[in-house]
Design a protein around this motif. Structure first.
Motif, PDB file in Angstrom:
ATOM      1  N   ASN A  82      -2.888  16.232   4.385  1.00 18.39           N
ATOM      2  CA  ASN A  82      -2.744  14.774   4.362  1.00 18.39           C
ATOM      3  C   ASN A  82      -3.893  14.047   5.044  1.00 18.39           C
ATOM      4  O   ASN A  82      -4.066  12.845   4.872  1.00 18.39           O
ATOM      5  CB  ASN A  82      -1.423  14.368   5.034  1.00 18.39           C
TER       6      ASN A  82
ATOM      7  N   GLY B 184       2.247  -1.075   3.362  1.00 25.72           N
ATOM      8  CA  GLY B 184       2.548   0.263   2.880  1.00 25.72           C
ATOM      9  C   GLY B 184       1.662   1.371   3.401  1.00 25.72           C
ATOM     10  O   GLY B 184       1.800   2.522   2.958  1.00 25.72           O
ATOM     11  N   LEU B 185       0.766   1.087   4.340  1.00 23.39           N
ATOM     12  CA  LEU B 185      -0.091   2.136   4.875  1.00 23.39           C
ATOM     13  C   LEU B 185       0.640   2.896   5.974  1.00 23.39           C
ATOM     14  O   LEU B 185       1.314   2.295   6.830  1.00 23.39           O
ATOM     15  CB  LEU B 185      -1.397   1.568   5.438  1.00 23.39           C
ATOM     16  N   SER B 186       0.513   4.202   5.941  1.00 26.41           N
ATOM     17  CA  SER B 186       1.123   5.048   6.964  1.00 26.41           C
ATOM     18  C   SER B 186       0.177   5.185   8.158  1.00 26.41           C
ATOM     19  O   SER B 186      -0.971   4.721   8.123  1.00 26.41           O
ATOM     20  CB  SER B 186       1.428   6.424   6.385  1.00 26.41           C
ATOM     21  N   ALA B 187       0.663   5.857   9.192  1.00 25.98           N
ATOM     22  CA  ALA B 187      -0.187   6.105  10.368  1.00 25.98           C
ATOM     23  C   ALA B 187      -1.398   6.945   9.986  1.00 25.98           C
ATOM     24  O   ALA B 187      -2.499   6.748  10.519  1.00 25.98           O
ATOM     25  CB  ALA B 187       0.628   6.792  11.455  1.00 25.98           C
ATOM     26  N   ILE B 188      -1.214   7.890   9.072  1.00 28.45           N
ATOM     27  CA  ILE B 188      -2.329   8.722   8.623  1.00 28.45           C
ATOM     28  C   ILE B 188      -3.346   7.875   7.858  1.00 28.45           C
ATOM     29  O   ILE B 188      -4.563   8.050   8.027  1.00 28.45           O
ATOM     30  CB  ILE B 188      -1.815   9.888   7.754  1.00 28.45           C
ATOM     31  N   ASP B 189      -2.862   6.956   7.030  1.00 31.53           N
ATOM     32  CA  ASP B 189      -3.768   6.066   6.306  1.00 31.53           C
ATOM     33  C   ASP B 189      -4.603   5.229   7.277  1.00 31.53           C
ATOM     34  O   ASP B 189      -5.810   5.046   7.082  1.00 31.53           O
ATOM     35  CB  ASP B 189      -2.986   5.138   5.378  1.00 31.53           C
TER      36      ASP B 189
ATOM     37  N   TYR C 158      -2.541  -0.655  12.675  1.00 27.73           N
ATOM     38  CA  TYR C 158      -1.270  -0.138  12.155  1.00 27.73           C
ATOM     39  C   TYR C 158      -0.230  -1.253  12.062  1.00 27.73           C
ATOM     40  O   TYR C 158       0.541  -1.326  11.096  1.00 27.73           O
ATOM     41  CB  TYR C 158      -0.738   0.983  13.033  1.00 27.73           C
TER      42      TYR C 158
ATOM     43  N   HIS D 154      -6.949   2.365  -1.141  1.00 23.95           N
ATOM     44  CA  HIS D 154      -6.006   1.242  -0.975  1.00 23.95           C
ATOM     45  C   HIS D 154      -6.695  -0.061  -1.339  1.00 23.95           C
ATOM     46  O   HIS D 154      -6.764  -1.001  -0.529  1.00 23.95           O
ATOM     47  CB  HIS D 154      -5.472   1.205   0.448  1.00 23.95           C
TER      48      HIS D 154
ATOM     49  N   SER E 136       0.741  -1.641   8.221  1.00 27.29           N
ATOM     50  CA  SER E 136       2.028  -1.025   7.897  1.00 27.29           C
ATOM     51  C   SER E 136       2.869  -1.937   7.008  1.00 27.29           C
ATOM     52  O   SER E 136       3.693  -1.465   6.217  1.00 27.29           O
ATOM     53  CB  SER E 136       2.794  -0.692   9.179  1.00 27.29           C
TER      54      SER E 136
END
Length: 344
Positions: free
Chosen positions: A205, A129-134, A122, A88, A126
């Motif tokens: 993931n 565009g970052l997810s919780a997994i990211d 988060y 990222h 967020s």
């Protein structure tokens, strides 16, 4: 052989549970720290502590505060490095700096930093565009930087000043040197392992490609600078007499910090302080307590207050911005509804 060991670990986890062991260890550390604090502080004269606080030179406080600021500045690169590692690179440094500073400042004070710091990250990432997994990956890579830095500082420091570690774990200096060399050997093995070919951990993931050899050395360097700044901040606040070398204090400081981290108490409260009091027995108790109180103010409370102010202002700005956008959409919708022209 590996299968039998793995099966044994699974059976242990099913019947007892590693989380239960961790909770018992944390409780044991906190109880031991409470006993140590009681024994060391029961005869303390708090008026002398206040006098010791007044006696600390303004110059030393200013230098300590500068080292604290440098340490938190270094923490912003934990996040920047982690974001680049997980792919990222589009997230700008200012966002990484915001997330890095506020997540660590909040996590240091509230405790359970993996969850509290992760929640702050988060909330910020967020929007990009970052997810919780990211975010979980960012926390993992940042945590890896922290542990690599700790392993390097402790390993090198104990080899140079093994008596400093003996003040914490009560082991003979030679035993501590052997342990330090083992830590450095494991660290060198890890660097060699990631140097040869790209390495990944996790599944699906959750897969994270570890930094390669040169980047791992950079990662270690960032961790060393961070810990060195923190130790230097504490060094400026301990009494001048009797003299103590910086490496000795750095080993004691990092070891005490890790004990506080293992206890999961907010900011290592009580545990860090008890370890420092035990290891730095040669100092006057009131003088040392004064330095510890001032360090907590500079390293924990001030950044915590600043981070809450920043996060609060950010939330207000986001709310106002969202309200303006909603008002703009409603106004445009009414204008189109009242217009004779059909909407495009």
């Amino acid at each position: 052989m590996y299968g039998r060991v793995a099966a044994a670990f699974r059976r242990f986890d099913e019947k007892i549970g590693w989380s239960w062991i961790g909770a018992c260890l944390s409780a044991a550390i906190i109880i031991a720290a409470a006993i140590v604090l009681y024994r060391n502080l029961r005869g303390i004269d708090f008026r002398e502590v206040l006098d010791a606080l007044r006696a600390i030179e303004t110059r030393d406080i200013a230098i300590s505060a500068a080292f604290v600021a440098a340490g938190y500045f270094t923490l912003t690169f934990y996040d920047l490095f982690a974001l680049r590692t997980i792919g990222h690179a589009d997230v700008p440094y200012r966002v990484a700096a915001l997330a890095g500073f506020t997540s660590y400042a909040v996590g240091h004070n509230i405790g359970a930093s993996a969850f509290t710091g992760g929640a702050v990250r988060y909330r910020i990432y967020s929007a990009y565009g970052l997810s919780a997994i990211d975010v979980a990956k960012v926390c993992f890579v940042a945590g890896l930087t922290f542990w690599l830095g700790n392993a390097t500082v402790l390993g090198l420091g104990i080899v140079i000043a093994p008596q400093a570690a003996s003040a914490i774990d009560q082991l003979p200096p030679l035993a501590n040197q052997i342990l330090a060399l083992a830590i450095l050997g494991i660290l060198a093995t890890y660097v060699a392992w990631v140097w040869r070919t790209p390495r990944a951990v996790g599944r699906h993931n959750w897969l994270v490609t570890l930094p390669n050899g040169p980047l791992t050395l950079l990662q270690i360097g960032v961790g060393i600078v961070d810990l060195s700044c923190c130790a230097a901040a504490m060094y400026m606040l301990v009494p001048d007499e009797p003299y103590i070398g910086f490496v000795t204090l750095a080993v004691i400081f990092v070891s005490s910090t890790l004990l506080g981290f293992a206890s999961h108490s907010p900011g290592g409260l009580g545990v860090f302080d008890a370890a420092m009091l035990v290891a730095l027995w040669q100092f006057d108790t009131e003088d040392l307590v004064a330095g510890l109180l001032l360090f907590r103010l500079l390293y924990y409370l001030v950044p915590f207050g600043i981070s809450l102010a920043i996060l609060g202002c950010r939330e207000i700005w986001l709310s106002v911005h969202a309200a303006r956008q909603e008002k703009y959409r409603d106004r445009n919708g009414n204008d189109r509804a009242n217009s004779d022209e059909p909407p495009h």
